[in-house]
Design a protein around this motif. Structure first.
Motif, PDB file in Angstrom:
ATOM      1  N   ILE A 263      -1.248  -2.457   3.113  1.00 31.79           N
ATOM      2  CA  ILE A 263      -0.466  -1.741   2.094  1.00 31.79           C
ATOM      3  C   ILE A 263      -1.168  -1.747   0.732  1.00 31.79           C
ATOM      4  CG2 ILE A 263       1.690  -1.765   0.780  1.00 31.79           C
ATOM      5  CD1 ILE A 263       1.935  -0.614   3.586  1.00 31.79           C
ATOM      6  N   GLN A 264      -1.751  -2.870   0.373  1.00 35.63           N
ATOM      7  CA  GLN A 264      -2.436  -2.962  -0.920  1.00 35.63           C
ATOM      8  C   GLN A 264      -3.904  -2.536  -0.835  1.00 35.63           C
ATOM      9  OE1 GLN A 264      -0.750  -3.477  -3.540  1.00 35.63           O
ATOM     10  NE2 GLN A 264       1.115  -4.432  -2.800  1.00 35.63           N
ATOM     11  N   GLY A 265      -4.380  -2.294   0.386  1.00 34.18           N
ATOM     12  CA  GLY A 265      -5.773  -1.936   0.579  1.00 34.18           C
ATOM     13  C   GLY A 265      -5.965  -0.467   0.874  1.00 34.18           C
ATOM     14  N   GLU A 266      -6.180  -0.145   2.144  1.00 32.83           N
ATOM     15  CA  GLU A 266      -6.535   1.220   2.528  1.00 32.83           C
ATOM     16  C   GLU A 266      -5.478   2.240   2.115  1.00 32.83           C
ATOM     17  OE1 GLU A 266      -8.168   3.654   6.448  1.00 32.83           O
ATOM     18  OE2 GLU A 266      -7.334   1.644   6.669  1.00 32.83           O
ATOM     19  N   VAL A 267      -4.212   1.915   2.306  1.00 36.85           N
ATOM     20  CA  VAL A 267      -3.145   2.858   1.949  1.00 36.85           C
ATOM     21  C   VAL A 267      -3.184   3.174   0.458  1.00 36.85           C
ATOM     22  CG1 VAL A 267      -0.655   3.199   1.810  1.00 36.85           C
ATOM     23  CG2 VAL A 267      -1.637   2.165   3.849  1.00 36.85           C
ATOM     24  N   LYS A 268      -3.250   2.139  -0.346  1.00 29.61           N
ATOM     25  CA  LYS A 268      -3.278   2.319  -1.801  1.00 29.61           C
ATOM     26  C   LYS A 268      -4.540   3.041  -2.237  1.00 29.61           C
ATOM     27  CE  LYS A 268      -2.213  -0.342  -5.980  1.00 29.61           C
ATOM     28  NZ  LYS A 268      -1.889  -1.702  -6.486  1.00 29.61           N
ATOM     29  N   ASN A 269      -5.656   2.736  -1.599  1.00 34.05           N
ATOM     30  CA  ASN A 269      -6.919   3.379  -1.953  1.00 34.05           C
ATOM     31  C   ASN A 269      -6.902   4.876  -1.674  1.00 34.05           C
ATOM     32  OD1 ASN A 269      -7.953   0.909  -2.758  1.00 34.05           O
ATOM     33  ND2 ASN A 269      -8.975   0.511  -0.806  1.00 34.05           N
ATOM     34  N   LEU A 270      -6.104   5.292  -0.691  1.00 36.88           N
ATOM     35  CA  LEU A 270      -5.968   6.708  -0.376  1.00 36.88           C
ATOM     36  C   LEU A 270      -4.895   7.392  -1.222  1.00 36.88           C
ATOM     37  CD1 LEU A 270      -6.252   6.921   3.531  1.00 36.88           C
ATOM     38  CD2 LEU A 270      -7.890   7.724   1.827  1.00 36.88           C
ATOM     39  N   GLY A 271      -4.289   6.646  -2.138  1.00 37.71           N
ATOM     40  CA  GLY A 271      -3.237   7.204  -2.974  1.00 37.71           C
ATOM     41  C   GLY A 271      -1.865   7.136  -2.337  1.00 37.71           C
ATOM     42  N   GLY A 272      -1.750   6.400  -1.228  1.00 47.04           N
ATOM     43  CA  GLY A 272      -0.477   6.280  -0.531  1.00 47.04           C
ATOM     44  C   GLY A 272       0.416   5.239  -1.169  1.00 47.04           C
ATOM     45  N   GLU A 273       1.684   5.593  -1.315  1.00 44.24           N
ATOM     46  CA  GLU A 273       2.657   4.684  -1.926  1.00 44.24           C
ATOM     47  C   GLU A 273       3.779   4.420  -0.933  1.00 44.24           C
ATOM     48  OE1 GLU A 273       5.439   4.478  -5.991  1.00 44.24           O
ATOM     49  OE2 GLU A 273       4.199   6.227  -5.555  1.00 44.24           O
ATOM     50  N   GLY A 274       4.267   3.187  -0.906  1.00 40.48           N
ATOM     51  CA  GLY A 274       5.367   2.854  -0.017  1.00 40.48           C
ATOM     52  C   GLY A 274       5.369   1.387   0.366  1.00 40.48           C
ATOM     53  N   GLY A 275       5.917   1.095   1.531  1.00 39.65           N
ATOM     54  CA  GLY A 275       6.002  -0.290   1.947  1.00 39.65           C
ATOM     55  C   GLY A 275       6.287  -0.440   3.425  1.00 39.65           C
ATOM     56  N   VAL A 276       6.354  -1.690   3.869  1.00 38.38           N
ATOM     57  CA  VAL A 276       6.662  -2.009   5.265  1.00 38.38           C
ATOM     58  C   VAL A 276       7.594  -3.211   5.317  1.00 38.38           C
ATOM     59  CG1 VAL A 276       4.482  -1.134   6.189  1.00 38.38           C
ATOM     60  CG2 VAL A 276       4.656  -3.535   5.500  1.00 38.38           C
ATOM     61  N   ILE A 277       8.342  -3.287   6.406  1.00 37.32           N
ATOM     62  CA  ILE A 277       9.005  -4.533   6.771  1.00 37.32           C
ATOM     63  C   ILE A 277       8.423  -4.953   8.108  1.00 37.32           C
ATOM     64  CG2 ILE A 277      11.114  -4.062   5.490  1.00 37.32           C
ATOM     65  CD1 ILE A 277      12.464  -3.319   8.152  1.00 37.32           C
ATOM     66  N   ALA A 278       8.258  -6.260   8.291  1.00 34.06           N
ATOM     67  CA  ALA A 278       7.646  -6.760   9.520  1.00 34.06           C
ATOM     68  C   ALA A 278       8.243  -8.106   9.885  1.00 34.06           C
ATOM     69  CB  ALA A 278       6.132  -6.894   9.352  1.00 34.06           C
ATOM     70  N   ILE A 279       8.274  -8.375  11.184  1.00 33.91           N
ATOM     71  CA  ILE A 279       8.729  -9.675  11.680  1.00 33.91           C
ATOM     72  C   ILE A 279       7.793 -10.090  12.816  1.00 33.91           C
ATOM     73  CG2 ILE A 279      10.379  -8.640  13.305  1.00 33.91           C
ATOM     74  CD1 ILE A 279      12.229 -11.031  12.719  1.00 33.91           C
ATOM     75  N   ASP A 280       7.344 -11.349  12.787  1.00 37.05           N
ATOM     76  CA  ASP A 280       6.400 -11.782  13.815  1.00 37.05           C
ATOM     77  C   ASP A 280       7.126 -12.500  14.952  1.00 37.05           C
ATOM     78  OD1 ASP A 280       6.853 -14.444  13.059  1.00 37.05           O
ATOM     79  OD2 ASP A 280       4.907 -14.676  12.062  1.00 37.05           O
ATOM     80  N   ARG A 281       6.359 -12.995  15.892  1.00 38.97           N
ATOM     81  CA  ARG A 281       6.928 -13.570  17.116  1.00 38.97           C
ATOM     82  C   ARG A 281       7.754 -14.826  16.871  1.00 38.97           C
ATOM     83  NH1 ARG A 281       1.382 -15.809  19.992  1.00 38.97           N
ATOM     84  NH2 ARG A 281       0.790 -17.307  18.366  1.00 38.97           N
ATOM     85  N   SER A 282       7.536 -15.493  15.741  1.00 37.48           N
ATOM     86  CA  SER A 282       8.310 -16.692  15.427  1.00 37.48           C
ATOM     87  C   SER A 282       9.497 -16.405  14.524  1.00 37.48           C
ATOM     88  CB  SER A 282       7.411 -17.745  14.768  1.00 37.48           C
ATOM     89  OG  SER A 282       6.921 -17.271  13.527  1.00 37.48           O
ATOM     90  N   GLY A 283       9.632 -15.131  14.119  1.00 33.01           N
ATOM     91  CA  GLY A 283      10.742 -14.754  13.250  1.00 33.01           C
ATOM     92  C   GLY A 283      10.402 -14.745  11.775  1.00 33.01           C
TER      93      GLY A 283
END
Length: 314
Positions: A263-283
């Motif tokens: 999110i702070q790397g490739e997306v931002k470098n391309l001018g992309g704005e936004g976000g994600v929510i994520a949850i891993d295998r341990s919660g």
């Protein structure tokens, strides 16, 4: 021994202005987030599946006029709604996705039925609605989705000839409207769901990242579940959800490191704005954004609930 379970949800990310956020609007948004996260968490607590939990959460957000999905969907250039949604189960990487539907009250439910009751992964437009009719879905008239707020937004954008507002009356008119949920259930299964009305004044049947598996939605057991919200074209170009999962799978990055890198790397470098929510295998839950805010909530594996709006809320 109790097995961990948790859920996280979002209602879109982007520019959300403190100065235009009234107490009334904030209460309504927070109440909808609270209802969605609480009911879906209760389902998990009773042994329900991660898939059912994320669909439950997203349906509640689709029923609220405060989010750009379902009832609150923005209007196209033709003054209609065209909605997209996806559901993914991490257990066998099963997927259901719909795009460009106009008469389905809860597109996320239809996406789930595509996953569970068809041979296919994605259905679009009239074909998706034919499938829905075959399953006994009610035909929802466009009037159900029409709100004064979305009509005002459309007129403003048409006057400017754009798909983005330079001025707004609401605190989140510069927000990328998507809702989503990710969950871990007591059986260790992960799931993700995302739903959207797209962008105001869109033309030509445009489809964003939400129903694209690996861009706006992804789930893989023993790894991670992700739902994204942002500039759909940039998120598709960066394969955001898939890239996060791959970094965790191959580089052994934790969920926080992987999400931040994308999110702070490739997306931002391309001018992309936004976000994600994520949850891993341990919660473990992560909310990541490169913008001023994201409507978000979660109940973690310890039962702690959080509801936040702005990026600077820790």
């Amino acid at each position: 021994m109790n097995k961990p379970f948790a859920i996280a949800i979002h209602g879109g990310a982007g520019t959300i202005l403190h100065a235009q956020m009234t107490d009334e609007i904030q209460r309504a948004i927070e109440q909808a987030l609270d209802q969605a996260v609480s009911q879906s968490h209760q389902l998990l607590a009773q042994g329900g599946s991660a898939v059912d939990a994320v669909v439950c959460a997203v349906r509640i957000l689709e029923d609220s006029p405060h989010f750009n999905a379902g009832k609150g969907s923005v209007l196209t250039a033709k003054e209609m709604v065209e909605m997209d949604a996806a559901v993914m189960s991490g257990e066998h990487r099963q997927v259901g996705s719909v795009a460009g539907v106009r008469h389905i009250k809860n597109p996320v439910q239809l996406a789930k039925d595509v996953m569970q009751q068809s041979e296919h992964v994605m259905l679009i437009g009239e074909g998706a609605e034919e499938f829905a009719a075959k399953l006994g879905y009610d035909y929802t008239e466009q009037d159900y989705f029409f709100t004064d707020r979305r009509y005002e937004q459309l007129l403003a954008m048409k006057a400017e000839g754009t798909t983005a507002l330079s001025e707004s009356r609401y605190p989140d008119d510069h927000k990328f409207g998507t809702v989503g949920a990710v969950a871990l259930d007591q059986d260790g299964n992960l799931a993700a769901a995302t739903s959207t009305g797209g962008i105001t004044n869109k033309q030509f049947g445009r489809v964003g990242d939400s129903p694209i598996i690996g861009a706006g939605t992804y789930a893989e057991n023993h790894n991670v579940a992700i739902s994204a919200t942002g500039m759909g074209e940039a998120f598709i170009r960066c394969c955001v959800a898939s890239d996060i999962a791959a970094r965790m799978r191959y580089l052994r990055e934790d969920v926080h490191t992987a999400c931040t890198a994308v999110i702070q790397g490739e997306v931002k470098n391309l001018g992309g704005e936004g976000g994600v929510i994520a949850i891993d295998r341990s919660g473990e839950i992560h909310f990541g954004m490169n913008c001023e805010g994201m409507y978000r909530s979660c109940i973690d594996i310890h039962g702690k609930k959080q509801i936040k709006i702005y990026a600077d809320e820790v």
